[in-house]
Design a protein around this motif. Sequence first.
Motif, mmCIF file in Angstrom:
data_model
loop_
_atom_site.group_PDB
_atom_site.id
_atom_site.type_symbol
_atom_site.label_atom_id
_atom_site.label_comp_id
_atom_site.label_asym_id
_atom_site.label_seq_id
_atom_site.Cartn_x
_atom_site.Cartn_y
_atom_site.Cartn_z
ATOM 1 N N GLY A 164 0.806 -1.223 0.000
ATOM 2 C CA GLY A 164 0.000 0.000 0.000
ATOM 3 C C GLY A 164 0.831 1.261 0.000
ATOM 4 N N ALA A 165 2.153 1.131 -0.025
ATOM 5 C CA ALA A 165 3.035 2.286 -0.025
ATOM 6 C C ALA A 165 3.204 2.821 -1.448
ATOM 7 C CB ALA A 165 4.399 1.911 0.550
ATOM 8 N N SER A 166 3.714 4.047 -1.548
ATOM 9 C CA SER A 166 4.067 4.637 -2.831
ATOM 10 C C SER A 166 5.590 4.680 -2.926
ATOM 11 C CB SER A 166 3.495 6.055 -2.943
ATOM 12 O OG SER A 166 3.959 6.691 -4.117
ATOM 13 N N LEU A 167 6.157 4.147 -4.020
ATOM 14 C CA LEU A 167 7.604 4.052 -4.186
ATOM 15 C C LEU A 167 8.028 4.804 -5.444
ATOM 16 C CD1 LEU A 167 8.063 0.246 -3.398
ATOM 17 C CD2 LEU A 167 8.328 2.157 -1.828
ATOM 18 N N VAL A 168 8.992 5.688 -5.275
ATOM 19 C CA VAL A 168 9.502 6.454 -6.408
ATOM 20 C C VAL A 168 11.030 6.404 -6.371
ATOM 21 C CG1 VAL A 168 9.632 8.701 -7.527
ATOM 22 C CG2 VAL A 168 7.515 8.004 -6.386
ATOM 23 N N LEU A 169 11.630 5.993 -7.491
ATOM 24 C CA LEU A 169 13.081 5.923 -7.582
ATOM 25 C C LEU A 169 13.598 7.187 -8.240
ATOM 26 C CD1 LEU A 169 15.598 4.128 -7.120
ATOM 27 C CD2 LEU A 169 15.262 3.242 -9.438
ATOM 28 N N ARG A 170 14.430 7.923 -7.494
ATOM 29 C CA ARG A 170 15.046 9.142 -8.017
ATOM 30 C C ARG A 170 16.560 8.957 -7.990
ATOM 31 N NH1 ARG A 170 11.144 12.133 -4.451
ATOM 32 N NH2 ARG A 170 9.389 12.714 -5.802
ATOM 33 N N GLY A 171 17.120 8.593 -9.122
ATOM 34 C CA GLY A 171 18.545 8.319 -9.179
ATOM 35 C C GLY A 171 18.895 7.131 -8.305
ATOM 36 N N LEU A 172 19.724 7.345 -7.284
ATOM 37 C CA LEU A 172 20.119 6.278 -6.368
ATOM 38 C C LEU A 172 19.389 6.389 -5.034
ATOM 39 C CD1 LEU A 172 23.981 6.100 -6.989
ATOM 40 C CD2 LEU A 172 22.146 4.747 -8.038
ATOM 41 N N GLU A 173 18.250 7.067 -5.037
ATOM 42 C CA GLU A 173 17.450 7.200 -3.817
ATOM 43 C C GLU A 173 16.044 6.676 -4.061
ATOM 44 O OE1 GLU A 173 16.249 10.564 -0.463
ATOM 45 O OE2 GLU A 173 16.598 11.178 -2.541
ATOM 46 N N LEU A 174 15.627 5.717 -3.234
ATOM 47 C CA LEU A 174 14.264 5.203 -3.303
ATOM 48 C C LEU A 174 13.433 5.923 -2.255
ATOM 49 C CD1 LEU A 174 12.222 3.131 -4.453
ATOM 50 C CD2 LEU A 174 12.907 1.590 -2.599
ATOM 51 N N CYS A 175 12.433 6.661 -2.697
ATOM 52 C CA CYS A 175 11.568 7.430 -1.798
ATOM 53 C C CYS A 175 10.308 6.637 -1.495
ATOM 54 C CB CYS A 175 11.205 8.766 -2.433
ATOM 55 S SG CYS A 175 12.643 9.786 -2.835
#
Length: 333
Positions: A39-50
């Motif tokens: 149920g989480a939202s995952l966004v990959l920004r470069g080498l950081e997973l938010c």
Amino acid sequence: MGGLEQPTKASVCLPDTSAALALAGQGEVNLRRLEALTGASLVLRGLELCINARPNQLERTQTLIEMLRPLWQEGQGISEVDVQSALQALDTGRSAEHRSLGEQVLARSQSGQLLRPRTLRQKAYVEAMESHDLTVALGPAGTGKTFLATVLAVRMLNERKVQRLVLTRPAVEAGERLGFLPGDLQQKVDPYLRPLYDALHALLGAERTSALLEKGVIEVAPLAYMRGRTLADAFVILDEAQNTTTAQMRMVLTRLGENSRMVVTGDPTQLDLPPGVMSGLSEAAQVLDGVEGVAICHLSAADVVRHPLVQRLVNAYAQRDARRPLREPARRS
């Protein structure tokens, strides 16, 4: 409204691009899979997973990502099986045990892939093979029964713990059909042994496999060739053992010689024996249960590590078989 948990944020720093690609998966399929499960939202920004999620979702997501760290940190691909295995371990309170899967590297394939058990039952199976002279593994196709046994056999050969490998399987259909196939006897039975060659090629490469076969260090032969022999200083794998008769099974088990180890694998639901003939594998699993030095391992559809569809196919046929009247065993589909 005031009682609802507010979303919270966290991030995971990834060491390099290969780790980021491994964790995200092709087309970010792994991130979407984790989102669906947590149920989480995952966004990959470069080498950081938010990560954006409610507190309980956030903790669950972070734990799953950490459980998968041994794979993505080394740039190893993550499959649906890996995610489901981690989730099952988390939900059953075995997350710490699951983390040790990443430490149990057995070998590296010719393509550079690290070979390790991918589910807790596979882990138990490997540990059984390492600590028992005879291991019997039962489970559906695709659960790694033969491949993991071959990986361990090659490792023991490289470490000089055994002097040779003997891989065998019954050529059940050969009785009436071999005469119609071209070539000598070895060429006639090779199609039945091809899965064993494929595993050796993945581990050793085709050239080294051929060299070891020529030297007799590795022997791949039909079960009939085992009669009258004593297999000493060897790692013996009997594959497709559900297609042995009870007499054949007793014969091959008693071939075990000094400083040898044997692994017997098969799927009792996939029989090619004539109707009314009892499988030697099924009998052995019953007779040998509890015998000192023998391990009986049961793998299930949850351990299938082939295409994700295979796991669903295995489950579908298992449900069909469960609805059948209690008659003869299901024949090979």
